[in-house]
Design an enzyme around this catalytic site. Structure first.
Site, short mmCIF file in Angstrom:
data_model
loop_
_atom_site.label_atom_id
_atom_site.label_comp_id
_atom_site.label_asym_id
_atom_site.label_seq_id
_atom_site.Cartn_x
_atom_site.Cartn_y
_atom_site.Cartn_z
CG ASP A 193 6.86 2.51 0.12
OD1 ASP A 193 7.64 1.69 -0.39
OD2 ASP A 193 6.18 2.24 1.14
CG ASP A 204 2.88 0.88 7.17
OD1 ASP A 204 3.72 0.70 6.25
OD2 ASP A 204 2.54 -0.03 7.94
CB VAL A 229 10.74 7.72 6.70
CG1 VAL A 229 12.05 8.44 6.98
CG2 VAL A 229 10.92 6.72 5.57
CE LYS A 247 -2.66 -2.61 3.28
NZ LYS A 247 -2.82 -2.76 4.70
CE LYS A 264 14.65 3.52 5.60
NZ LYS A 264 14.29 2.56 6.61
NE ARG A 296 -0.48 1.80 4.85
CZ ARG A 296 0.57 1.07 4.52
NH1 ARG A 296 1.52 1.60 3.78
NH2 ARG A 296 0.69 -0.17 4.92
CG ASP A 355 15.55 -0.32 3.88
OD1 ASP A 355 16.76 -0.07 3.92
OD2 ASP A 355 14.90 -0.62 4.91
P1 IMP Z 1 13.23 -3.23 0.94
O1 IMP Z 1 12.70 -4.52 0.40
O2 IMP Z 1 14.25 -3.46 2.03
O3 IMP Z 1 13.75 -2.30 -0.10
O4 IMP Z 1 12.06 -2.55 1.70
C1 IMP Z 1 11.07 -2.04 0.99
C2 IMP Z 1 9.75 -2.05 1.72
O5 IMP Z 1 9.86 -2.03 3.14
C3 IMP Z 1 9.11 -0.77 1.32
O6 IMP Z 1 8.29 -0.97 0.20
C4 IMP Z 1 8.36 -0.36 2.56
O7 IMP Z 1 7.06 -0.86 2.49
C5 IMP Z 1 9.10 -1.00 3.70
N1 IMP Z 1 10.01 -0.04 4.35
C6 IMP Z 1 11.36 0.02 4.29
N2 IMP Z 1 11.84 1.04 5.00
C7 IMP Z 1 10.77 1.65 5.55
C8 IMP Z 1 10.61 2.81 6.40
O8 IMP Z 1 11.56 3.49 6.81
N3 IMP Z 1 9.34 3.13 6.72
C9 IMP Z 1 8.24 2.43 6.30
N4 IMP Z 1 8.35 1.37 5.50
C10 IMP Z 1 9.61 0.97 5.13
MG MG Z 2 6.17 -1.06 0.40
#
Ligand code: IMP
Ligand code: MG
Length: 198
Positions: free
Chosen positions: A124, A183, A177, A67, A155, A189, A127
């Site tokens: 969004d 969220d 964040v 979402k 990030k 959100r 990370d």
């Molecule tokens: P990744 O797979 O590590 O890149 O993380 C991506 C997903 O984790 C994003 O689509 C977000 O939904 C969630 N996420 C990662 N960091 C944050 C944060 O700081 N705040 C909220 N959601 C996060």
């Molecule tokens: Mg996400």
């Protein structure tokens, strides 16, 4: 009648507690503004101009990752001049766990028809990058003509992944964040800007 009175009394006792809980969850005292609504809006407009030029004369399928990509997608598509279809997939790795990551679950890809189409995947935040990368891999199996990725935030963390999003609006330090779609346990959100926990 007695039951009705008891019911109303019960609601009066229980309700303030619910409100107190959600007020605590949504307390603005614990968070500070990192990126304002205006900064986001102008960066979206600037990047949309690049996308409009790049896909001029073509069509686009915007696939949003629910979402978290809800707000960014809604604002982005209103800046796009190329005809676009909107689709959604769902990814979750945090859920009710808050800031600790769980298993990545992706759904909604099987239903998509992307053969021969230009796909723009919108999320969004990038990370670890796993979410975007795993979805890109799944979408590629649908034989699109092209696939690019667009994220609101990247990030600043060390990544083992050999993949970067094509469009990234803001680079931020490694803090959790919320807001503008992002969220904490499903809350926050709806905030108009991006906020970090203090
Ligand atoms: P990744 O797979 O590590 O890149 O993380 C991506 C997903 O984790 C994003 O689509 C977000 O939904 C969630 N996420 C990662 N960091 C944050 C944060 O700081 N705040 C909220 N959601 C996060
Ligand atoms: Mg996400």
């Amino acid at each position: 009648m007695l039951l009705l009175c008891l019911g109303i009394l019960l609601q009066l006792v229980v309700q303030p507690q619910c409100c107190a809980t959600s007020t605590k969850m949504l307390s603005m005292e614990n968070i500070e503004l990192l990126i304002s609504e205006d900064e986001i809006k102008s960066k979206i407009a600037e990047t949309a101009r690049v996308i409009n030029t790049e896909y001029k004369g073509q069509e686009l399928v915007v696939v949003m990752v629910m979402k978290g990509a809800l707000c960014i997608t809604a604002d982005l598509i209103r800046e796009l001049e190329v005809p676009c279809e909107i689709e959604a997939v769902t990814a979750s790795s945090y859920g009710q766990r808050g800031t600790s990551r769980g298993e990545l679950k992706i759904s909604g890809v099987d239903e998509l028809n992307l053969a021969g189409k230009n796909v723009l995947l919108v999320d969004d935040i990038f990370d670890s990058g796993e979410t975007v990368w795993q979805i890109v891999k799944r979408l590629k199996e649908k034989n699109p003509k092209s696939i690019k990725t667009f994220v609101l935030l990247v990030k600043n963390v060390e990544r083992t992944l050999d993949y970067e999003p094509d469009y990234a609006l803001f680079h931020i330090e490694n803090r959790f964040v919320v807001g503008y779609g992002l969220d904490y346990k499903e809350y926050y959100r709806g905030l108009r800007g991006v906020y970090a926990f203090k």
